[in-house]
Scaffold this active site. Structure first.
Site, short mmCIF file in Angstrom:
data_model
loop_
_atom_site.label_atom_id
_atom_site.label_comp_id
_atom_site.label_asym_id
_atom_site.label_seq_id
_atom_site.Cartn_x
_atom_site.Cartn_y
_atom_site.Cartn_z
CG ASN A 195 -1.75 1.24 1.34
OD1 ASN A 195 -1.78 2.04 0.42
ND2 ASN A 195 -2.45 1.40 2.46
CG HIS B 13 -6.01 2.20 5.18
ND1 HIS B 13 -5.57 3.12 6.11
CD2 HIS B 13 -5.00 1.32 4.99
CE1 HIS B 13 -4.33 2.80 6.45
NE2 HIS B 13 -3.96 1.71 5.78
CD GLU C 83 -3.54 -2.08 7.41
OE1 GLU C 83 -2.41 -2.30 6.97
OE2 GLU C 83 -4.20 -1.08 7.11
N GLY D 24 2.39 2.76 11.01
CA GLY D 24 3.39 3.82 10.95
C GLY D 24 4.08 4.14 12.26
CB SER E 65 4.90 -1.14 12.14
OG SER E 65 4.46 0.17 12.42
N GLY F 252 2.84 -0.98 4.33
CA GLY F 252 2.85 0.44 3.94
C GLY F 252 4.25 0.89 3.60
N GLY F 253 4.84 1.67 4.50
CA GLY F 253 6.14 2.30 4.29
C GLY F 253 7.19 1.41 3.64
P1 13P Z 1 2.89 0.88 7.64
O1 13P Z 1 3.43 -0.43 7.15
O2 13P Z 1 3.62 2.06 7.04
O3 13P Z 1 2.78 0.92 9.13
O4 13P Z 1 1.40 1.02 7.06
C1 13P Z 1 0.53 -0.03 7.22
C2 13P Z 1 -0.69 0.24 6.44
O5 13P Z 1 -1.46 1.12 6.77
C3 13P Z 1 -0.93 -0.58 5.25
O6 13P Z 1 -2.22 -0.40 4.76
#
Ligand code: 13P
Length: 240
Positions: free
Chosen positions: A6, A95, A164, A170, A201, A222-223
């Site tokens: 994502n 989300h 999540e 994050g 994360s 995510g990141g």
């Molecule tokens: P992070 O992996 O950056 O914490 O984000 C998770 C997320 O929201 C994926 O949809």
């Protein structure tokens, strides 16, 4: 196992330049493994990314859609039909970043219905806030998000659930292994036949801990997914 990237509101055309690494990795690694890699970039990159990933077996999805699958005078919005038209096969819905901005379970339900009508597969995100966790109401919250989100939806084979926890997104924090195992088990027991992923994360370090949780069907990342090397590292380690 599903590995879903994502990208959120990150990325330009230049960001597609390192995807060849993941394509190459996938070709050699895929053998004997039921591995699915899905990229959900911002809408601006769906088309160019789909072209780039053509014949690679990597899949492209979107991050949200409007609840109407028909066209309309709705400035700034994009519907599921339009996403499908430019190459998306999946769409993330519900989300927490969008729930926080006002998306209700009712609206999420309408969005899922519209996505399924357009023949997109759905990644339904659910998760409790830190406050809800402290109050020990996580299970009630998750149950409500799933029950209302999937209200009157029969077609379950095209839906994945991504757990999540809001407090883990994050922040570098992940749930304790026993708690995560129990939560995933709870979802799977109550909502049979769904694949359940974890998001929040996920990174090349904590994947060594997460991969031991054996009831997970994959990860929503995510990141770390914006960096091809980190993304590959996560996938590799989760099979080691
Ligand atoms: P992070 O992996 O950056 O914490 O984000 C998770 C997320 O929201 C994926 O949809």
């Amino acid at each position: 196992m599903y590995f879903i990237a994502n990208w959120k509101m990150f990325g330009t055309l230049n960001s597609l330049n390192s995807l060849h690494k993941v394509v190459k990795f996938f070709k050699t690694f895929k053998k004997n493994k039921a591995l699915k890699i899905i990229y959900c970039p911002p809408n601006t990159l769906i088309r160019p990314m789909s072209k780039k990933l053509k014949n690679s077996h990597l899949i492209v999805g979107a991050q949200n859609c409007h609840q109407n699958e028909t066209f309309g005078a709705l400035t700034g919005y994009v519907n599921s039909y339009m996403l499908k038209n430019v190459g998306a096969k999946y769409v993330i819905i519900g989300h927490s970043e969008n729930r926080r901005a006002g998306e209700t379970n009712k609206l999420i339900n309408l969005k899922i219905k519209s996505a399924l009508k357009s023949r997109l597969k759905v990644i339904l995100c659910i998760g409790e806030t830190l406050q809800e966790k402290r109050k020990k109401v996580t299970k009630q919250i998750l149950k409500k998000q799933i029950r209302l989100g999937l209200n009157k939806i029969k077609n379950r084979s095209d839906i994945l659930i991504a757990y999540e926890p809001v407090w883990s997104i994050g922040t570098g924090l992940i749930p304790k292994s026993n708690e995560l195992y129990e939560t995933i088990n709870f979802i799977k027991k109550n909502y049979k036949k769904y694949k359940v992923l974890y998001g929040g994360s996920v990174n090349p370090k904590n994947i060594n801990q997460l991969k031991l949780i054996n009831n997970l069907d994959g990860y929503l990342i995510g990141g770390a997914s914006q960096n091809s090397n980190k993304f590959i590292d996560i996938i590799k380690k989760s099979y080691n």
